[in-house]
Enzyme design. Structure first.
Site, PDB file in Angstrom:
ATOM      1  CE  LYS A 105      -4.418   0.973   0.224  1.00 30.97           C
ATOM      2  NZ  LYS A 105      -5.578   0.152  -0.195  1.00 30.97           N
ATOM      3  CG  ASP A 116      -7.347   3.155  -0.863  1.00 31.99           C
ATOM      4  OD1 ASP A 116      -7.815   2.007  -0.823  1.00 31.99           O
ATOM      5  OD2 ASP A 116      -7.428   3.945   0.102  1.00 31.99           O
TER       6      ASP A 116
HETATM    7  P1  NDP Z   1     -13.025   7.594  -2.894  1.00 29.79           P
HETATM    8  O1  NDP Z   1     -11.969   8.601  -2.720  1.00 29.79           O
HETATM    9  O2  NDP Z   1     -13.594   7.379  -4.261  1.00 29.79           O
HETATM   10  O3  NDP Z   1     -14.264   7.912  -1.928  1.00 29.79           O
HETATM   11  C1  NDP Z   1     -14.092   7.960  -0.562  1.00 29.79           C
HETATM   12  C2  NDP Z   1     -15.426   8.297   0.090  1.00 29.79           C
HETATM   13  O4  NDP Z   1     -15.294   8.121   1.492  1.00 29.79           O
HETATM   14  C3  NDP Z   1     -15.846   9.726  -0.140  1.00 29.79           C
HETATM   15  O5  NDP Z   1     -17.235   9.821  -0.143  1.00 29.79           O
HETATM   16  C4  NDP Z   1     -15.233  10.420   1.077  1.00 29.79           C
HETATM   17  O6  NDP Z   1     -15.863  11.626   1.429  1.00 29.79           O
HETATM   18  C5  NDP Z   1     -15.436   9.393   2.148  1.00 29.79           C
HETATM   19  N1  NDP Z   1     -14.374   9.546   3.161  1.00 29.79           N
HETATM   20  C6  NDP Z   1     -13.051   9.416   2.968  1.00 29.79           C
HETATM   21  N2  NDP Z   1     -12.365   9.681   4.090  1.00 29.79           N
HETATM   22  C7  NDP Z   1     -13.293   9.970   5.010  1.00 29.79           C
HETATM   23  C8  NDP Z   1     -13.221  10.316   6.373  1.00 29.79           C
HETATM   24  N3  NDP Z   1     -12.036  10.426   7.011  1.00 29.79           N
HETATM   25  N4  NDP Z   1     -14.391  10.538   7.029  1.00 29.79           N
HETATM   26  C9  NDP Z   1     -15.579  10.435   6.384  1.00 29.79           C
HETATM   27  N5  NDP Z   1     -15.711  10.106   5.093  1.00 29.79           N
HETATM   28  C10 NDP Z   1     -14.588   9.884   4.413  1.00 29.79           C
HETATM   29  O7  NDP Z   1     -12.440   6.238  -2.310  1.00 29.79           O
HETATM   30  P2  NDP Z   1     -12.914   4.741  -2.543  1.00 29.79           P
HETATM   31  O8  NDP Z   1     -14.387   4.686  -2.743  1.00 29.79           O
HETATM   32  O9  NDP Z   1     -12.028   4.146  -3.552  1.00 29.79           O
HETATM   33  O10 NDP Z   1     -12.519   4.062  -1.143  1.00 29.79           O
HETATM   34  C11 NDP Z   1     -13.441   3.948  -0.060  1.00 29.79           C
HETATM   35  C12 NDP Z   1     -12.973   2.856   0.877  1.00 29.79           C
HETATM   36  O11 NDP Z   1     -12.902   1.610   0.162  1.00 29.79           O
HETATM   37  C13 NDP Z   1     -11.574   3.036   1.477  1.00 29.79           C
HETATM   38  O12 NDP Z   1     -11.559   2.463   2.766  1.00 29.79           O
HETATM   39  C14 NDP Z   1     -10.690   2.204   0.558  1.00 29.79           C
HETATM   40  O13 NDP Z   1      -9.505   1.795   1.211  1.00 29.79           O
HETATM   41  C15 NDP Z   1     -11.614   1.031   0.298  1.00 29.79           C
HETATM   42  N6  NDP Z   1     -11.325   0.237  -0.886  1.00 29.79           N
HETATM   43  C16 NDP Z   1     -11.245   0.791  -2.127  1.00 29.79           C
HETATM   44  C17 NDP Z   1     -11.001  -0.002  -3.237  1.00 29.79           C
HETATM   45  C18 NDP Z   1     -10.978   0.554  -4.609  1.00 29.79           C
HETATM   46  O14 NDP Z   1     -10.856  -0.232  -5.562  1.00 29.79           O
HETATM   47  N7  NDP Z   1     -11.110   1.869  -4.818  1.00 29.79           N
HETATM   48  C19 NDP Z   1     -10.778  -1.439  -3.099  1.00 29.79           C
HETATM   49  C20 NDP Z   1     -10.964  -1.937  -1.761  1.00 29.79           C
HETATM   50  C21 NDP Z   1     -11.210  -1.116  -0.716  1.00 29.79           C
HETATM   51  P3  NDP Z   1     -15.126  13.037   1.125  1.00 29.79           P
HETATM   52  O15 NDP Z   1     -15.224  13.228  -0.354  1.00 29.79           O
HETATM   53  O16 NDP Z   1     -15.897  14.036   1.900  1.00 29.79           O
HETATM   54  O17 NDP Z   1     -13.713  12.894   1.599  1.00 29.79           O
HETATM   55  O1  2IT Z   2      -7.813  -1.675  -0.783  1.00 28.73           O
HETATM   56  C1  2IT Z   2      -7.744  -2.171  -1.918  1.00 28.73           C
HETATM   57  O2  2IT Z   2      -7.852  -3.385  -2.109  1.00 28.73           O
HETATM   58  C2  2IT Z   2      -7.562  -1.258  -3.063  1.00 28.73           C
HETATM   59  N1  2IT Z   2      -7.515  -0.058  -2.867  1.00 28.73           N
HETATM   60  C3  2IT Z   2      -7.396  -1.816  -4.446  1.00 28.73           C
HETATM   61  C4  2IT Z   2      -5.982  -2.252  -4.687  1.00 28.73           C
HETATM   62  C5  2IT Z   2      -5.647  -2.673  -6.091  1.00 28.73           C
HETATM   63  O3  2IT Z   2      -4.464  -2.962  -6.304  1.00 28.73           O
HETATM   64  O4  2IT Z   2      -6.527  -2.717  -6.964  1.00 28.73           O
END
Ligand code: NDP
Ligand code: 2IT
Length: 444
Positions: free
Chosen positions: A126, A166
């Site tokens: 990461k 992420d």
């Molecule tokens: P994005 O940046 O697309 O969206 C994040 C969302 O979460 C936004 O709505 C954001 O709101 C909110 N958020 C982020 N930080 C905070 C915080 N500290 N408090 C409250 N709300 C918060 O990210 P993703 O959708 O990609 O990721 C969301 C989660 O999923 C994370 O935990 C990530 O690690 C996990 N994840 C993502 C993957 C991927 O493929 N993208 C894969 C597996 C897991 P705001 O805009 O106001 O910050």
């Molecule tokens: O938390 C996760 O699994 C991710 N943000 C996706 C990682 C990836 O390599 O696609």
């Protein structure tokens, strides 16, 4: 003291101030007690747990860039290369002001087990930065990404370490990062995933985490005699994972009534209109409260509180520790019976224990959100083959992978006498493959 407790005490002592990392390690170690106790002497002699909790390498660097006023800014950049026993390091890059080494170590540690569960040949890593993309111009984001990649490019490669998106890293950032990598190295290779479709990206990668979350949720419900159609769902966040979880849940006949961002949450009793959310979040990069301008019958509430909305199923898809014990109790009191984690470690340990102790169906993040990284691995395969698979092909593989992950977590839980505890099941199943590979490869 048991080997497991001894290692946890050491982790706390040797990694001061890294509370999220301690939390992630504790959850996994607690689940592994049954497995470790049966092999304690052998594992102790080989220092397997000591090696499991220590990243193979952490790279940390300065990221200088120039803002639109000509002012030089400096951020911290990191890549945690946690474990490469079963494949090249794989995991996302997070851009958020809260990023520090401890948070990336927790995420890298989780990633090792998650990637193992996918059944694909990917190790865990990461990275990221405390850079805040909010309110930055496209040029500023590009300047940051180019500077970040100038340093990171020395340590990554298609067979070495393959970052992805992420929080705060989506298609725009991956494009800027990829362009700079190619310019520096002269290599057109699958060094990043989540790429655009016309330069090596995979169909379904954008949707994969959210879709995969709902596929495994659907499987968990079916295997427990329940169904998704007709259920009311609350989803936190409104980023990549939340949006595509909403899309798939709606396609399968559920009604999603709430979404949030870090400022507050919206409630739409008629069901979220996803085209409105996509326009706000994916096109305008706006705030979720703007939803009520387009849908006046919906209600926006400032602050936390989304878990007080009545639902059958809750899908936390924003960030770590966003759902605490009080939230868990509120969900249960309102009739919620299933929780699946789209985000990484969104439930606190107390909330997780509450779900398990109260007979709720609970699928932890490292199983539930593995569809994103699994589809990244499918992108790597396509890049190596220099082929592109169709949407239907990738989607079918994703579904298969999620159903398999459920089966692995379910089976491991049953084998160790904790049927229905998918936290223990996922941790044990993820651990078994990695530990076998580590033993086979000797002391490295
Ligand atoms: P994005 O940046 O697309 O969206 C994040 C969302 O979460 C936004 O709505 C954001 O709101 C909110 N958020 C982020 N930080 C905070 C915080 N500290 N408090 C409250 N709300 C918060 O990210 P993703 O959708 O990609 O990721 C969301 C989660 O999923 C994370 O935990 C990530 O690690 C996990 N994840 C993502 C993957 C991927 O493929 N993208 C894969 C597996 C897991 P705001 O805009 O106001 O910050
Ligand atoms: O938390 C996760 O699994 C991710 N943000 C996706 C990682 C990836 O390599 O696609």
């Amino acid at each position: 003291m048991s080997y497991v407790d001894e290692i946890y005490a050491k982790v706390v002592e040797q990694n001061p101030g890294e509370s999220e990392f301690h939390q992630a390690v504790k959850e996994v170690l607690d689940s592994l007690k049954l497995v470790i106790d049966a092999n304690e002497e052998k594992y102790r002699k080989m220092a397997l747990l000591e090696r499991m909790v220590e990243p193979e390498r952490i790279i940390s660097f300065r990221v200088p860039w120039v803002d639109d006023n000509g002012q030089v800014q400096v951020n911290k950049g990191y890549r945690v290369q946690f474990n490469s026993a079963i494949g090249p390091y794989k995991g996302g890059l997070r851009l958020h002001p809260s990023v520090n080494q401890g948070i990336l170590k927790f995420l890298g540690f989780e990633q090792v087990f998650k990637n193992s569960l996918t059944g694909l040949p990917i190790g865990g890593g990461k990275g990221g930065s405390n850079f805040d993309p909010k309110g930055k111009s496209d040029r500023e984001v590009m300047a940051f990404c180019q500077s970040f990649m100038t340093e990171l490019s020395k340590y990554i490669g298609a067979d070495q370490d393959v970052p992805a998106g992420d929080i705060g890293v989506g298609a725009r950032e991956i494009g800027f990062l990829y362009g700079q990598y190619k310019r520096l190295t002269g290599l057109y290779e699958g060094v990043l995933t989540g790429k655009g479709l016309n330069y090596g990206g995979s169909l379904v990668r954008t949707q994969a985490t959210g879709y995969g979350l709902v596929y495994i949720l659907d499987e968990m419900l079916k295997k427990n005699g329940k169904e998704l159609a007709g259920k009311t769902v609350v989803i936190s966040g409104s980023g990549n994972v939340a949006i595509y979880a909403t899309e798939k849940a709606q396609q399968l006949g559920a009604k999603v009534v709430a979404l949030s961002d870090s400022n507050g949450y919206i409630y739409d009793k008629d069901g979220i209109k996803l085209d409105v959310v996509k326009e706000i979040k994916e096109v305008r990069r706006g705030r979720i409260k703007e939803y009520v301008n387009a849908v006046p019958s919906a209600v926006y509430t400032e602050g936390k509180g989304i878990w007080t909305v009545t639902c059958d199923i809750a899908l936390p898809c924003a960030t770590q520790n966003e759902l605490n014990l009080e939230d868990a109790k509120a969900l249960k009191a309102n009739g919620c019976f299933a929780v699946a984690e789209g985000a990484n470690m969104p439930s606190t340990r107390e909330a997780t224990d509450f779900f398990l102790e109260n007979g709720m169906l609970f699928m932890p993040g490292k199983a539930a959100n593995a569809g994103g990284v699994a589809t990244s691995a499918l992108e790597m395969s396509q890049n190596s083959q220099r082929l592109s698979w169709t949407f239907e092909e990738v989607d079918a593989k994703l579904k298969d992978i999620m159903v398999n992950i459920f089966a692995k977590a379910d089976d491991a839980a049953k084998r160790y006498g904790v049927a229905g505890n998918y936290v223990a099941g996922a941790n044990i199943a993820g651990f078994e493959k990695v530990v076998d590979a580590m033993i086979a490869q000797g002391i490295v």
